[in-house]
Write a protein that holds these residues in place. Structure first.
Motif, PDB file in Angstrom:
ATOM      1  N   THR A  74      -1.944   7.946  13.159  1.00  0.00           N
ATOM      2  CA  THR A  74      -3.222   8.024  12.453  1.00  0.00           C
ATOM      3  C   THR A  74      -4.378   7.786  13.413  1.00  0.00           C
ATOM      4  OG1 THR A  74      -3.008   5.681  11.886  1.00  0.00           O
ATOM      5  CG2 THR A  74      -2.315   7.274  10.212  1.00  0.00           C
ATOM      6  N   LEU A  75      -5.585   8.147  12.983  1.00  0.00           N
ATOM      7  CA  LEU A  75      -6.804   7.901  13.757  1.00  0.00           C
ATOM      8  C   LEU A  75      -7.451   6.611  13.268  1.00  0.00           C
ATOM      9  CD1 LEU A  75      -8.353  11.479  13.900  1.00  0.00           C
ATOM     10  CD2 LEU A  75      -7.077  10.276  15.673  1.00  0.00           C
ATOM     11  N   GLY A  76      -6.743   5.525  13.401  1.00  0.00           N
ATOM     12  CA  GLY A  76      -7.184   4.214  12.932  1.00  0.00           C
ATOM     13  C   GLY A  76      -6.000   3.496  12.340  1.00  0.00           C
ATOM     14  N   CYS A  77      -6.234   2.286  11.851  1.00  0.00           N
ATOM     15  CA  CYS A  77      -5.162   1.505  11.234  1.00  0.00           C
ATOM     16  C   CYS A  77      -4.666   2.238   9.985  1.00  0.00           C
ATOM     17  CB  CYS A  77      -5.674   0.116  10.868  1.00  0.00           C
ATOM     18  SG  CYS A  77      -4.460  -0.865   9.950  1.00  0.00           S
ATOM     19  N   GLU A  78      -3.394   2.534   9.968  1.00  0.00           N
ATOM     20  CA  GLU A  78      -2.810   3.309   8.863  1.00  0.00           C
ATOM     21  C   GLU A  78      -3.064   2.657   7.509  1.00  0.00           C
ATOM     22  OE1 GLU A  78       1.567   5.089   7.572  1.00  0.00           O
ATOM     23  OE2 GLU A  78       1.242   4.429   9.625  1.00  0.00           O
ATOM     24  N   GLU A  79      -2.819   1.362   7.409  1.00  0.00           N
ATOM     25  CA  GLU A  79      -2.984   0.662   6.138  1.00  0.00           C
ATOM     26  C   GLU A  79      -4.456   0.509   5.755  1.00  0.00           C
ATOM     27  OE1 GLU A  79       0.998  -0.269   7.770  1.00  0.00           O
ATOM     28  OE2 GLU A  79      -0.993  -0.309   8.630  1.00  0.00           O
ATOM     29  N   GLY A 104      -9.178   1.390   2.504  1.00  0.00           N
ATOM     30  CA  GLY A 104     -10.611   1.208   2.729  1.00  0.00           C
ATOM     31  C   GLY A 104     -10.936  -0.048   3.511  1.00  0.00           C
ATOM     32  N   GLY A 105      -9.952  -0.620   4.180  1.00  0.00           N
ATOM     33  CA  GLY A 105     -10.159  -1.828   4.966  1.00  0.00           C
ATOM     34  C   GLY A 105     -10.850  -1.549   6.288  1.00  0.00           C
ATOM     35  N   GLU A 106     -11.203  -2.607   6.995  1.00  0.00           N
ATOM     36  CA  GLU A 106     -11.865  -2.508   8.291  1.00  0.00           C
ATOM     37  C   GLU A 106     -11.035  -3.226   9.343  1.00  0.00           C
ATOM     38  OE1 GLU A 106     -15.769  -4.116   7.711  1.00  0.00           O
ATOM     39  OE2 GLU A 106     -16.417  -2.406   6.510  1.00  0.00           O
ATOM     40  N   TRP A 107     -11.216  -2.824  10.598  1.00  0.00           N
ATOM     41  CA  TRP A 107     -10.474  -3.448  11.693  1.00  0.00           C
ATOM     42  C   TRP A 107     -11.391  -3.752  12.858  1.00  0.00           C
ATOM     43  CZ3 TRP A 107      -9.461   1.692  10.255  1.00  0.00           C
ATOM     44  CH2 TRP A 107      -9.943   2.660  11.136  1.00  0.00           C
ATOM     45  N   PHE A 108     -10.864  -4.584  13.759  1.00  0.00           N
ATOM     46  CA  PHE A 108     -11.591  -4.960  14.969  1.00  0.00           C
ATOM     47  C   PHE A 108     -11.050  -4.166  16.156  1.00  0.00           C
ATOM     48  CE2 PHE A 108     -12.524  -8.085  18.443  1.00  0.00           C
ATOM     49  CZ  PHE A 108     -13.887  -7.904  18.435  1.00  0.00           C
ATOM     50  N   HIS A 109      -9.766  -4.339  16.469  1.00  0.00           N
ATOM     51  CA  HIS A 109      -9.092  -3.573  17.518  1.00  0.00           C
ATOM     52  C   HIS A 109      -7.815  -2.990  16.927  1.00  0.00           C
ATOM     53  CE1 HIS A 109     -11.699  -4.835  20.760  1.00  0.00           C
ATOM     54  NE2 HIS A 109     -11.464  -6.113  20.490  1.00  0.00           N
ATOM     55  N   LEU A 110      -7.298  -1.962  17.604  1.00  0.00           N
ATOM     56  CA  LEU A 110      -6.076  -1.307  17.134  1.00  0.00           C
ATOM     57  C   LEU A 110      -4.940  -1.523  18.117  1.00  0.00           C
ATOM     58  CD1 LEU A 110      -7.617   2.077  15.956  1.00  0.00           C
ATOM     59  CD2 LEU A 110      -6.953   0.127  14.534  1.00  0.00           C
ATOM     60  N   ARG A 111      -3.739  -1.522  17.575  1.00  0.00           N
ATOM     61  CA  ARG A 111      -2.511  -1.622  18.359  1.00  0.00           C
ATOM     62  C   ARG A 111      -1.609  -0.474  17.929  1.00  0.00           C
ATOM     63  NH1 ARG A 111      -5.756  -4.544  20.765  1.00  0.00           N
ATOM     64  NH2 ARG A 111      -5.846  -6.770  20.374  1.00  0.00           N
ATOM     65  N   ASP A 131      -4.676  -8.954  15.184  1.00  0.00           N
ATOM     66  CA  ASP A 131      -4.657 -10.203  14.419  1.00  0.00           C
ATOM     67  C   ASP A 131      -6.047 -10.780  14.175  1.00  0.00           C
ATOM     68  OD1 ASP A 131      -1.941 -10.050  14.142  1.00  0.00           O
ATOM     69  OD2 ASP A 131      -1.486 -11.630  15.584  1.00  0.00           O
ATOM     70  N   GLN A 132      -7.084 -10.272  14.854  1.00  0.00           N
ATOM     71  CA  GLN A 132      -8.446 -10.702  14.569  1.00  0.00           C
ATOM     72  C   GLN A 132      -9.040  -9.887  13.410  1.00  0.00           C
ATOM     73  OE1 GLN A 132      -7.437 -10.122  17.930  1.00  0.00           O
ATOM     74  NE2 GLN A 132      -6.988 -12.305  17.980  1.00  0.00           N
ATOM     75  N   SER A 133      -8.335  -8.860  12.982  1.00  0.00           N
ATOM     76  CA  SER A 133      -8.759  -8.039  11.850  1.00  0.00           C
ATOM     77  C   SER A 133      -8.244  -8.667  10.560  1.00  0.00           C
ATOM     78  CB  SER A 133      -8.191  -6.624  11.979  1.00  0.00           C
ATOM     79  OG  SER A 133      -8.626  -6.014  13.171  1.00  0.00           O
ATOM     80  N   PRO A 134      -8.941  -8.451   9.445  1.00  0.00           N
ATOM     81  CA  PRO A 134      -8.499  -9.064   8.187  1.00  0.00           C
ATOM     82  C   PRO A 134      -7.060  -8.701   7.784  1.00  0.00           C
ATOM     83  CG  PRO A 134     -10.725  -8.223   7.938  1.00  0.00           C
ATOM     84  CD  PRO A 134     -10.228  -7.758   9.290  1.00  0.00           C
ATOM     85  N   GLY A 135      -6.655  -7.472   8.020  1.00  0.00           N
ATOM     86  CA  GLY A 135      -5.330  -7.043   7.563  1.00  0.00           C
ATOM     87  C   GLY A 135      -4.170  -7.421   8.462  1.00  0.00           C
ATOM     88  N   GLN A 136      -4.411  -7.623   9.738  1.00  0.00           N
ATOM     89  CA  GLN A 136      -3.358  -7.956  10.716  1.00  0.00           C
ATOM     90  C   GLN A 136      -2.148  -7.031  10.561  1.00  0.00           C
ATOM     91  OE1 GLN A 136      -2.559 -12.170  10.315  1.00  0.00           O
ATOM     92  NE2 GLN A 136      -4.606 -12.720  10.956  1.00  0.00           N
ATOM     93  N   HIS A 137      -2.398  -5.729  10.450  1.00  0.00           N
ATOM     94  CA  HIS A 137      -1.337  -4.777  10.125  1.00  0.00           C
ATOM     95  C   HIS A 137      -0.367  -4.478  11.268  1.00  0.00           C
ATOM     96  CE1 HIS A 137      -4.182  -3.820   6.731  1.00  0.00           C
ATOM     97  NE2 HIS A 137      -3.066  -4.195   6.139  1.00  0.00           N
ATOM     98  N   ALA A 138      -0.783  -4.657  12.518  1.00  0.00           N
ATOM     99  CA  ALA A 138       0.167  -4.448  13.622  1.00  0.00           C
ATOM    100  C   ALA A 138       1.275  -5.501  13.565  1.00  0.00           C
ATOM    101  CB  ALA A 138      -0.548  -4.489  14.965  1.00  0.00           C
ATOM    102  N   THR A 139       0.890  -6.754  13.316  1.00  0.00           N
ATOM    103  CA  THR A 139       1.892  -7.814  13.192  1.00  0.00           C
ATOM    104  C   THR A 139       2.757  -7.604  11.956  1.00  0.00           C
ATOM    105  OG1 THR A 139       0.505  -9.383  14.398  1.00  0.00           O
ATOM    106  CG2 THR A 139       2.210 -10.314  12.992  1.00  0.00           C
TER     107      THR A 139
END
Length: 100
Positions: A17-22, A27-34, A46-54
């Protein structure tokens, strides 16, 4: 300190995806992507609200991520809790939306 015992799982991947998939789905927001270096899943840091990579690691047990956006060139093994030298850097499919 011992190194990473999961380097054999590192693959050259195409980001899914072109951004955090979740975050994109909800409609969430992120800081950095992994990006997962086993399957190409893109999740937020992990500094993003969703912490989706972890969360992706806990769901799949895929151990190694890459600092993807901004391109950072480092890898991290969740299992061994060490930085990993990657054989390459995943190219960005951009443009990636910015939320910070």
């Amino acid at each position: 300190m011992a190194g990473c015992s999961h380097e054999a799982t590192i693959r050259s991947v195409t980001p899914k995806t072109l951004g955090c998939e979740e975050c994109l789905a909800t409609g969430g927001e992120w800081f950095h992507l992994r990006v997962c270096r086993e399957c190409g899943h893109v999740g937020c840091c992990d500094q993003s609200p969703g912490q989706h990579a972890t969360s992706h690691f806990y769901e799949t047990r895929h151990p190694i991520i890459e600092g993807y956006d901004p391109p950072e060139g480092w890898g991290w093994c969740f299992v061994d809790e060490v930085f990993v030298e990657l054989p390459d850097q995943t190219p960005q499919r951009g443009p990636i939306p910015r939320y910070y």
